[in-house]
Design a protein around this motif. Structure first.
Motif, PDB file in Angstrom:
ATOM      1  N   LEU A 122       0.819  -1.211   0.000  1.00 48.68           N
ATOM      2  CA  LEU A 122       0.000   0.000   0.000  1.00 48.68           C
ATOM      3  C   LEU A 122       0.856   1.265   0.000  1.00 48.68           C
ATOM      4  CD1 LEU A 122      -2.697  -0.882   2.677  1.00 48.68           C
ATOM      5  CD2 LEU A 122      -3.053  -0.672   0.213  1.00 48.68           C
ATOM      6  N   ALA A 123       2.080   1.140   0.485  1.00 48.92           N
ATOM      7  CA  ALA A 123       2.923   2.332   0.666  1.00 48.92           C
ATOM      8  C   ALA A 123       3.021   3.115  -0.643  1.00 48.92           C
ATOM      9  CB  ALA A 123       4.312   1.888   1.125  1.00 48.92           C
ATOM     10  N   PRO A 124       2.893   4.456  -0.569  1.00 50.34           N
ATOM     11  CA  PRO A 124       2.947   5.266  -1.786  1.00 50.34           C
ATOM     12  C   PRO A 124       4.270   5.084  -2.521  1.00 50.34           C
ATOM     13  CG  PRO A 124       2.284   6.621   0.099  1.00 50.34           C
ATOM     14  CD  PRO A 124       2.609   5.261   0.641  1.00 50.34           C
ATOM     15  N   VAL A 125       5.368   5.063  -1.774  1.00 47.67           N
ATOM     16  CA  VAL A 125       6.697   4.876  -2.359  1.00 47.67           C
ATOM     17  C   VAL A 125       7.257   3.589  -1.759  1.00 47.67           C
ATOM     18  CG1 VAL A 125       9.033   5.853  -2.509  1.00 47.67           C
ATOM     19  CG2 VAL A 125       7.028   7.366  -2.575  1.00 47.67           C
ATOM     20  N   LYS A 126       7.789   2.715  -2.608  1.00 46.70           N
ATOM     21  CA  LYS A 126       8.292   1.429  -2.086  1.00 46.70           C
ATOM     22  C   LYS A 126       9.739   1.545  -1.633  1.00 46.70           C
ATOM     23  CE  LYS A 126       4.435  -0.303  -3.603  1.00 46.70           C
ATOM     24  NZ  LYS A 126       3.294   0.058  -2.791  1.00 46.70           N
ATOM     25  N   VAL A 127      10.498   2.336  -2.343  1.00 44.01           N
ATOM     26  CA  VAL A 127      11.926   2.405  -2.010  1.00 44.01           C
ATOM     27  C   VAL A 127      12.461   3.816  -2.255  1.00 44.01           C
ATOM     28  CG1 VAL A 127      12.580   1.520  -4.309  1.00 44.01           C
ATOM     29  CG2 VAL A 127      14.173   1.297  -2.428  1.00 44.01           C
ATOM     30  N   ALA A 128      13.313   4.267  -1.296  1.00 49.99           N
ATOM     31  CA  ALA A 128      13.979   5.555  -1.470  1.00 49.99           C
ATOM     32  C   ALA A 128      15.457   5.269  -1.711  1.00 49.99           C
ATOM     33  CB  ALA A 128      13.812   6.395  -0.217  1.00 49.99           C
ATOM     34  N   VAL A 129      16.045   5.952  -2.676  1.00 50.07           N
ATOM     35  CA  VAL A 129      17.470   5.735  -2.956  1.00 50.07           C
ATOM     36  C   VAL A 129      18.222   6.995  -2.558  1.00 50.07           C
ATOM     37  CG1 VAL A 129      19.152   4.984  -4.661  1.00 50.07           C
ATOM     38  CG2 VAL A 129      16.766   4.266  -4.885  1.00 50.07           C
ATOM     39  N   LEU A 130      19.193   6.834  -1.633  1.00 47.99           N
ATOM     40  CA  LEU A 130      19.824   7.988  -1.005  1.00 47.99           C
ATOM     41  C   LEU A 130      21.352   7.879  -1.050  1.00 47.99           C
ATOM     42  CD1 LEU A 130      17.757   7.560   2.313  1.00 47.99           C
ATOM     43  CD2 LEU A 130      17.019   8.809   0.295  1.00 47.99           C
ATOM     44  N   PRO A 131      22.029   8.834  -1.663  1.00 45.91           N
ATOM     45  CA  PRO A 131      23.484   8.852  -1.520  1.00 45.91           C
ATOM     46  C   PRO A 131      23.837   9.346  -0.119  1.00 45.91           C
ATOM     47  CG  PRO A 131      22.738  10.708  -2.858  1.00 45.91           C
ATOM     48  CD  PRO A 131      21.509   9.945  -2.471  1.00 45.91           C
ATOM     49  N   LEU A 132      24.818   8.717   0.519  1.00 46.65           N
ATOM     50  CA  LEU A 132      25.174   9.129   1.890  1.00 46.65           C
ATOM     51  C   LEU A 132      25.677  10.572   1.898  1.00 46.65           C
ATOM     52  CD1 LEU A 132      25.396   8.098   4.798  1.00 46.65           C
ATOM     53  CD2 LEU A 132      27.722   7.366   4.283  1.00 46.65           C
TER      54      LEU A 132
ATOM     55  N   TRP B  80      11.390   0.679   2.493  1.00 47.21           N
ATOM     56  CA  TRP B  80      12.819   0.393   2.390  1.00 47.21           C
ATOM     57  C   TRP B  80      13.599   1.596   1.848  1.00 47.21           C
ATOM     58  CZ3 TRP B  80       9.396  -3.224  -0.165  1.00 47.21           C
ATOM     59  CH2 TRP B  80       8.998  -4.249   0.698  1.00 47.21           C
ATOM     60  N   ALA B  81      14.822   1.753   2.379  1.00 46.37           N
ATOM     61  CA  ALA B  81      15.712   2.796   1.872  1.00 46.37           C
ATOM     62  C   ALA B  81      17.033   2.158   1.470  1.00 46.37           C
ATOM     63  CB  ALA B  81      15.934   3.858   2.943  1.00 46.37           C
ATOM     64  N   VAL B  82      17.492   2.525   0.284  1.00 43.57           N
ATOM     65  CA  VAL B  82      18.782   2.046  -0.228  1.00 43.57           C
ATOM     66  C   VAL B  82      19.779   3.178  -0.032  1.00 43.57           C
ATOM     67  CG1 VAL B  82      20.012   1.511  -2.361  1.00 43.57           C
ATOM     68  CG2 VAL B  82      17.747   0.515  -1.944  1.00 43.57           C
ATOM     69  N   THR B  83      20.875   2.903   0.650  1.00 43.39           N
ATOM     70  CA  THR B  83      21.867   3.958   0.842  1.00 43.39           C
ATOM     71  C   THR B  83      23.157   3.603   0.103  1.00 43.39           C
ATOM     72  OG1 THR B  83      20.913   4.287   3.018  1.00 43.39           O
ATOM     73  CG2 THR B  83      22.978   5.421   2.574  1.00 43.39           C
ATOM     74  N   VAL B  84      23.589   4.560  -0.703  1.00 43.64           N
ATOM     75  CA  VAL B  84      24.843   4.418  -1.458  1.00 43.64           C
ATOM     76  C   VAL B  84      25.930   5.104  -0.646  1.00 43.64           C
ATOM     77  CG1 VAL B  84      26.027   5.156  -3.567  1.00 43.64           C
ATOM     78  CG2 VAL B  84      23.651   4.337  -3.671  1.00 43.64           C
ATOM     79  N   ASP B  85      27.014   4.377  -0.328  1.00 47.60           N
ATOM     80  CA  ASP B  85      28.090   4.975   0.463  1.00 47.60           C
ATOM     81  C   ASP B  85      29.435   4.776  -0.223  1.00 47.60           C
ATOM     82  OD1 ASP B  85      28.542   2.319   0.882  1.00 47.60           O
ATOM     83  OD2 ASP B  85      27.852   2.290   2.962  1.00 47.60           O
ATOM     84  N   HIS B  86      30.506   5.063   0.501  1.00 47.50           N
ATOM     85  CA  HIS B  86      31.857   4.986  -0.044  1.00 47.50           C
ATOM     86  C   HIS B  86      32.138   3.582  -0.590  1.00 47.50           C
ATOM     87  CE1 HIS B  86      36.098   5.728  -0.393  1.00 47.50           C
ATOM     88  NE2 HIS B  86      36.353   4.680   0.394  1.00 47.50           N
ATOM     89  N   GLN B  87      31.724   2.565   0.213  1.00 49.21           N
ATOM     90  CA  GLN B  87      31.991   1.166  -0.178  1.00 49.21           C
ATOM     91  C   GLN B  87      31.272   0.785  -1.483  1.00 49.21           C
ATOM     92  OE1 GLN B  87      31.286  -1.609   3.066  1.00 49.21           O
ATOM     93  NE2 GLN B  87      31.293  -3.366   1.681  1.00 49.21           N
ATOM     94  N   SER B  88      30.110   1.422  -1.701  1.00 49.03           N
ATOM     95  CA  SER B  88      29.311   1.092  -2.903  1.00 49.03           C
ATOM     96  C   SER B  88      30.110   1.312  -4.179  1.00 49.03           C
ATOM     97  CB  SER B  88      28.050   1.953  -2.961  1.00 49.03           C
ATOM     98  OG  SER B  88      27.387   1.940  -1.743  1.00 49.03           O
TER      99      SER B  88
END
Ligand code: GAP
Length: 453
Positions: A347-357, A402-410
């Motif tokens: 039901l959630a309006p947005v399923k996933v957020a993609v965020l650079p650290l 869910w949130a996807v976080t992109v970091d240095h290791q990515s």
């Protein structure tokens, strides 16, 4: 039952703050009990309606879809009984010019200060109670003349009965079968209120299930159970839902049995959906008024009968409100208060957020690439503005699971962290496996974490 932190004021304020629902015509001071759905509200309501269509069409073979006109032949409302019977008794005050429902006068507020009940002060001058029809009237054609008066439909159901014959001829269905419809309905409610709970313009999700007369009771039980399950499978806590059979003197003119599914709203237990056994009232009435035969004839046996109708009638806005209320939660993370919508992921309006650290070192570019790949299959949102904690909170508040976080290791090994809104667990996962993992989680059975409270 766990005590709830939620109030109607908190829901209204969250809806406005995060762009789910706005008071309508606000720049002109608003129009009582009219609301506009904003971006997240549209996404959420679309998901509610999609889950309803799935339950009606995709998961069964015995229901077909319809989208009928809002303005129908005026004799529709003569036949249905709405012209003569769809009324509320009301009284007017000649002094303050306000109108009150005669049967709710105890809850009314007089228009003069200090506020009293209508009729309580010596200045109040109330009329006798008069019946007030709730249908909105308008005219078709360029001039107002006899015969041009039409009505905005007060329920979607009648459009289904008007098309019964078309469906018998074209859909290759025979009773038991259903016709389902979602659409706007209009009622000039005298006492609308409680946000989107009772409005003058609202959306209904109705299905008329046509059955051989002898099977009506069995199908009534079937639909009552199915509809209760629909709400609990979407995460509504079972102890906040109940079934209330109508007393005989409460039944609508067309109904031989009705049960309401009620939800424990902050205003108390109130109707979420009604399931009615309408018997053959509607088909017989339309047959009589139109002169058409509205019956089923079995070509093999020659048997003919007017089917009986079982009707689950839900409100899309009311369902959305109950789901928001049930999902609303507040907790604390690292000493900071958080508002979170624990909505079913589907039901959630947005399923996933993609965020650079951070907004440098190639992280925004990689995050944008992931967002573009994910949005092919799910509603994804890219956000690089502000501290990471604040960005998580923004997503929690609109219910993003869910949130996807992109970091240095990515950048080094093409892995990201996948954060869960409810458990707050963060898992390291390969970028290439993200789409499949989110799909798997979306399909998995779900239960509200508020059930553990
Ligand atoms: N065809 C039957 C019928 O219309 P109803 O109980 O009057 O039955 C069905 O309406 C559902 O529509 C209600 O359970 C409620 O969810 C929704 N509904 C009715 N009036 C509404 C209003 N003024 N504002 C929002 N939703 C409403």
């Amino acid at each position: 039952m766990a005590p709830d932190t939620v109030t109607m004021d908190k829901i209204v304020s969250l809806c406005k703050r995060r762009g789910f629902v706005f008071p309508s015509s606000e720049i002109y001071g608003g129009l009582g009990s009219s609301y506009d759905y904003g971006h997240y509200g549209v996404l959420l309501k679309t998901n509610v309606k999609s889950r309803w269509w799935e339950a009606m069409l995709q998961e069964r073979d015995d229901i077909v879809a319809l989208d009928s006109a809002i303005i129908q032949h005026p004799r529709t409302w003569q036949a249905s009984g709405h012209l003569s019977g769809f009324t509320d008794p009301m009284v007017d005050c000649r002094t303050c010019k306000l109108r009150f429902r005669a049967d709710h006068i105890e809850q009314g507020h007089c228009g003069r200060k200090p506020s009293r009940k209508p009729g309580e002060t010596s200045d109040c001058n109330l009329t006798e109670a008069r019946d007030f029809n709730l249908m909105f009237e308008t005219t078709v054609g360029p001039v107002r003349e006899d015969g041009s008066t039409v009505y905005l439909r007060p329920e979607t159901a009648q459009g289904i009965f008007l098309n019964f014959k078309n469906y018998l001829q074209t859909s290759r269905k025979k009773p038991p079968f259903g016709i389902a419809q979602i659409g706007k309905s209009f009622r000039n409610e005298i006492t609308p209120g409680n946000f989107v709970f009772r409005m003058r313009e609202f959306e209904q999700m109705e299905m008329e299930f046509f059955v051989p007369p002898a099977e009506a009771e069995r199908w009534f039980e079937h639909w009552t159970e199915q509809r209760m399950n629909w709400y609990t499978e979407l995460g509504i806590r079972p102890d906040h839902l109940k079934l209330r059979p109508h007393e005989r003197d409460e039944l609508s003119h067309y109904s031989s049995a009705t049960s309401d599914i009620e939800y424990l709203f902050p205003i108390g237990w109130s109707e979420l959906e009604g399931i009615a056994n309408r018997g053959d009232f509607d088909l017989r009435a339309h047959a009589e008024h139109s002169g058409q035969k509205l019956e089923y004839v079995d070509t093999a046996s020659g048997e003919r009968y007017v089917p009986h109708v079982i009707e689950p009638a839900a409100g899309a806005d009311r369902a959305l409100l109950a789901l928001l209320i049930d999902a609303y939660d507040e907790d604390e993370i690292d000493g900071e208060k958080r508002t979170v919508l624990r909505l079913h992921p589907r039901l959630a309006p947005v399923k996933v957020a993609v965020l650079p650290l951070v907004r440098k070192d190639g992280q925004p570019e990689l995050a944008a690439e992931i967002h573009r790949a994910l949005r092919g299959s799910v509603q994804s949102e890219y956000d690089e503005g502000g501290a990471i904690g604040r960005r998580y909170r923004r997503q929690d508040e609109i219910g993003t699971p869910w949130a996807v976080t992109v970091d240095h290791q990515s950048l080094e090994d093409r892995t990201v962290t996948l954060r869960d809104r409810d458990s707050l667990a963060q898992e390291r996962i390969a970028i290439d496996a993200l789409g499949e993992e989110i799909g798997r989680r979306l399909r998995a059975p779900w239960r509200s974490p508020k059930l553990n409270d």
